[in-house]
Design a protein around this motif. Structure first.
Motif, short mmCIF file in Angstrom:
data_model
loop_
_atom_site.label_atom_id
_atom_site.label_comp_id
_atom_site.label_asym_id
_atom_site.label_seq_id
_atom_site.Cartn_x
_atom_site.Cartn_y
_atom_site.Cartn_z
N ASN A 140 66.58 77.65 35.64
CA ASN A 140 65.87 77.17 36.79
C ASN A 140 66.80 77.08 37.96
OD1 ASN A 140 63.41 79.30 36.09
ND2 ASN A 140 62.18 77.59 34.37
N GLY A 141 68.01 76.09 37.84
CA GLY A 141 68.50 75.35 38.78
C GLY A 141 68.24 74.02 39.27
N ALA A 142 68.44 73.44 39.92
CA ALA A 142 67.98 71.85 39.75
C ALA A 142 68.44 71.28 41.20
CB ALA A 142 69.53 71.02 39.26
N VAL A 143 67.40 70.01 40.91
CA VAL A 143 67.93 69.72 42.53
C VAL A 143 68.79 69.17 42.98
CG1 VAL A 143 66.51 68.15 44.16
CG2 VAL A 143 64.67 68.50 41.90
N ARG A 144 69.06 69.51 44.53
CA ARG A 144 70.65 68.60 44.56
C ARG A 144 70.39 67.45 45.32
NH1 ARG A 144 74.36 72.65 47.54
NH2 ARG A 144 73.51 71.97 49.14
N ALA A 145 70.71 66.29 45.46
CA ALA A 145 70.75 65.44 46.57
C ALA A 145 71.77 64.66 46.45
CB ALA A 145 70.42 63.88 46.49
N VAL A 174 58.78 70.18 36.16
CA VAL A 174 58.55 70.59 37.33
C VAL A 174 59.94 71.15 38.02
CG1 VAL A 174 57.54 69.83 39.58
CG2 VAL A 174 57.82 68.12 37.41
N ASP A 175 59.34 72.27 38.82
CA ASP A 175 60.12 73.11 39.19
C ASP A 175 61.00 72.52 40.20
OD1 ASP A 175 61.05 75.81 39.40
OD2 ASP A 175 60.16 75.99 41.24
N PRO A 176 62.39 73.02 40.67
CA PRO A 176 62.93 72.46 41.44
C PRO A 176 62.26 72.45 43.39
CG PRO A 176 64.59 73.22 39.91
CD PRO A 176 63.36 72.94 39.32
N LEU A 177 62.03 73.80 43.37
CA LEU A 177 61.49 73.83 43.99
C LEU A 177 60.22 73.24 44.46
CD1 LEU A 177 62.57 77.91 44.56
CD2 LEU A 177 63.32 75.47 46.17
N THR A 178 59.83 72.55 43.41
CA THR A 178 58.36 72.59 43.31
C THR A 178 58.92 70.99 44.33
OG1 THR A 178 57.52 73.41 42.09
CG2 THR A 178 56.02 71.48 42.61
N ILE A 179 59.68 70.16 43.19
CA ILE A 179 59.65 68.31 43.99
C ILE A 179 60.55 69.10 44.94
CG2 ILE A 179 62.08 66.86 42.90
CD1 ILE A 179 60.86 67.25 40.74
N GLN A 180 61.66 69.45 45.46
CA GLN A 180 62.33 69.72 46.78
C GLN A 180 61.06 69.78 48.09
OE1 GLN A 180 62.90 73.70 48.23
NE2 GLN A 180 63.86 72.65 50.28
N LYS A 181 60.17 70.86 47.92
CA LYS A 181 58.96 70.57 48.98
C LYS A 181 58.32 69.48 48.90
CE LYS A 181 58.14 75.68 48.59
NZ LYS A 181 57.95 76.41 48.01
N TYR A 182 58.18 68.47 47.43
CA TYR A 182 57.65 67.36 47.64
C TYR A 182 58.04 66.22 48.29
CZ TYR A 182 55.65 62.95 45.87
OH TYR A 182 55.06 61.97 45.77
N LEU A 183 59.25 66.36 48.07
CA LEU A 183 60.24 65.45 48.91
C LEU A 183 60.34 65.71 50.29
CD1 LEU A 183 62.82 64.95 46.39
CD2 LEU A 183 61.44 63.13 46.70
N MET A 184 59.94 66.66 50.66
CA MET A 184 60.27 66.92 52.31
C MET A 184 59.11 66.84 52.89
SD MET A 184 61.74 68.71 53.57
CE MET A 184 62.77 67.91 55.81
N GLU A 185 57.79 66.87 52.51
CA GLU A 185 56.99 65.99 52.72
C GLU A 185 57.08 65.07 53.51
OE1 GLU A 185 53.54 67.07 49.89
OE2 GLU A 185 53.99 69.56 50.55
#
Ligand SMILES: Cc1ncc(COP(=O)(O)O)c(C=O)c1O
Length: 389
Positions: A363-368, A328-339
């Protein structure tokens, strides 16, 4: 620490689970009150009278910033952000062709593009120290890289792209032993962890307001050790410290404030000052201990999800937690979390090219990025959402 009170003081925590403190954190209400009250009064009396009336409080900014990093108030200049502070040093050092900047592979884009610019315009050389395989900074490689042409060691303390913390004190000892100027990008570290310029031994440090310091946007500060001032030649002058005389003469006060402009938003300076006061009252050791505890918990929980890989390298880690979920692409995860009203970010190569490239994260990573006002319950919600994602 009274977390309930801290969260009550932070109105944003009622609306969102905020894990983007390495991007821009949430402000405390007292800061917002100070800024809005100032602007209301300024609208009535006008900017100059307002500034004169509040000059003592404005001056307190320097004392508070200095106290936080164990500097002297006159070693601080207010800037627009961390990059500006960093560049005052980079462009203030009169480099000669062939002189060398030693740096690390976890640099922020704005640092590295300016090293490259200095290479292209002034003929300096860039020597990047590669990390050890476990992600720690390689102190032995740094020692080996020292030679008479090295003018500056410029190191990022905490990167934008992972939770690793660079050994800035040990690097400072090497810089001092060889009498080399030492600049620390402390954009992600000042406000997050204890930062003591005497202990680190740096000549210069750059900080920003909006991240772990929880101040307003559009402000930062520069630290220049008084004894290092003579090493810098400012690229532009401002009448804060440059006094115009007849016969085309200028008297320049040689102090850190020569990097500051007179015109700025004084309302925001007071807000920034309040953010630092709030942190000083809580105690940086306390807030840091909580950040370490919460981020270790987050890494542990995320690691327990089979499809998730936590990426933070190195021995010493901070509140920035980076991870990916398989396929899963990190940007997709970030958007999903934002919802789900969980605010994270994606760390991408544009901001930390060498680090992400060398870690194989093209492709980067999700950052919390976790702060002391976050809670275990918020982390549990993040982890549950990642499981579902
Ligand atoms: C490590 C690091 N250095 C410098 C900067 C630049 O800070 P500013 O945007 O305040 O100039 C950033 C911004 O994200 C950063 O993460």
């Amino acid at each position: 620490m009274n977390i309930q009170k801290i969260r009550k003081d932070t109105p944003g925590t009622n609306h969102i689970k905020h894990f983007n403190n390495a991007g821009c954190s949430l402000a405390v209400q007292s800061q917002i009150d100070i800024i809005t009250n100032y602007l209301q009064e300024e609208a009535i009396v006008g900017g100059y009278l307002m500034q004169a009336k509040h000059q003592n409080e404005i001056n307190q900014f320097y004392q508070r910033a200095a106290q936080l990093i164990n500097a002297k108030p006159d070693e601080i200049a207010i800037t627009g952000n961390a990059s500006e502070a960093f560049n005052h040093v980079l462009y203030g050092i009169p480099f000669e062709k062939g002189e060398v900047i030693i740096t690390s592979e976890i640099e922020y884009s704005n640092n590295f593009v300016n090293y490259i610019n200095l290479k292209n315009t002034k003929g300096i050389e860039i020597e990047m120290i590669r990390n050890l395989p476990n992600g720690d900074f390689d102190l032995e490689a740094l020692k080996k890289a020292i030679h008479p042409k090295v003018k500056l060691i410029a190191i990022t303390h905490v990167p934008t792209s992972s939770g690793v913390v660079a050994p800035v004190k040990a690097i400072g000892e090497i810089a001092k032993a060889h009498n080399i100027l030492y600049l620390v990008d402390s954009c992600q570290s000042i406000g997050q962890l204890p930062f003591d310029v005497e202990e680190i031994g740096c000549d210069f440090a750059s900080a920003t307001g909006r991240k772990y310091l929880r101040g307003p946007r559009g402000l930062g500060f520069l630290y220049v050790r008084n004894s290092a001032l003579s090493q810098l030649v400012p690229k532009s002058l401002d009448n804060v410290t440059a006094h115009w005389k007849l016969d085309e003469k200028v008297d320049l006060d040689i102090k850190t404030k020569m990097f500051e402009h007179w015109e700025k938003s004084y309302a925001m300076v007071l807000g920034f000052s309040e953010a630092i006061r709030y942190l000083l009252d809580l105690g940086i050791e306390n807030t840091w201990n909580r950040i370490v505890e919460l981020s270790s918990y987050a890494r542990e929980q995320l690691n327990s999800i089979p499809e998730v890989t936590v990426h933070d390298p190195g021995t010493n880690k901070c509140g920035i937690v980076t991870f990916n979920k398989k396929d899963v692409d990190p940007l997709t995860i970030q958007k999903y979390l934002m919802e789900k009203k969980i605010n994270t970010s994606a760390t991408l190569p544009f901001s930390s090219m060498t680090d992400l490239h060398h870690r194989g994260l093209e492709n980067g990573a999700v950052r919390a990025s976790i702060h002391y006002f976050n809670t275990r319950e918020e982390i549990d919600a993040l982890v549950e959402a990642i499981k579902e994602a």
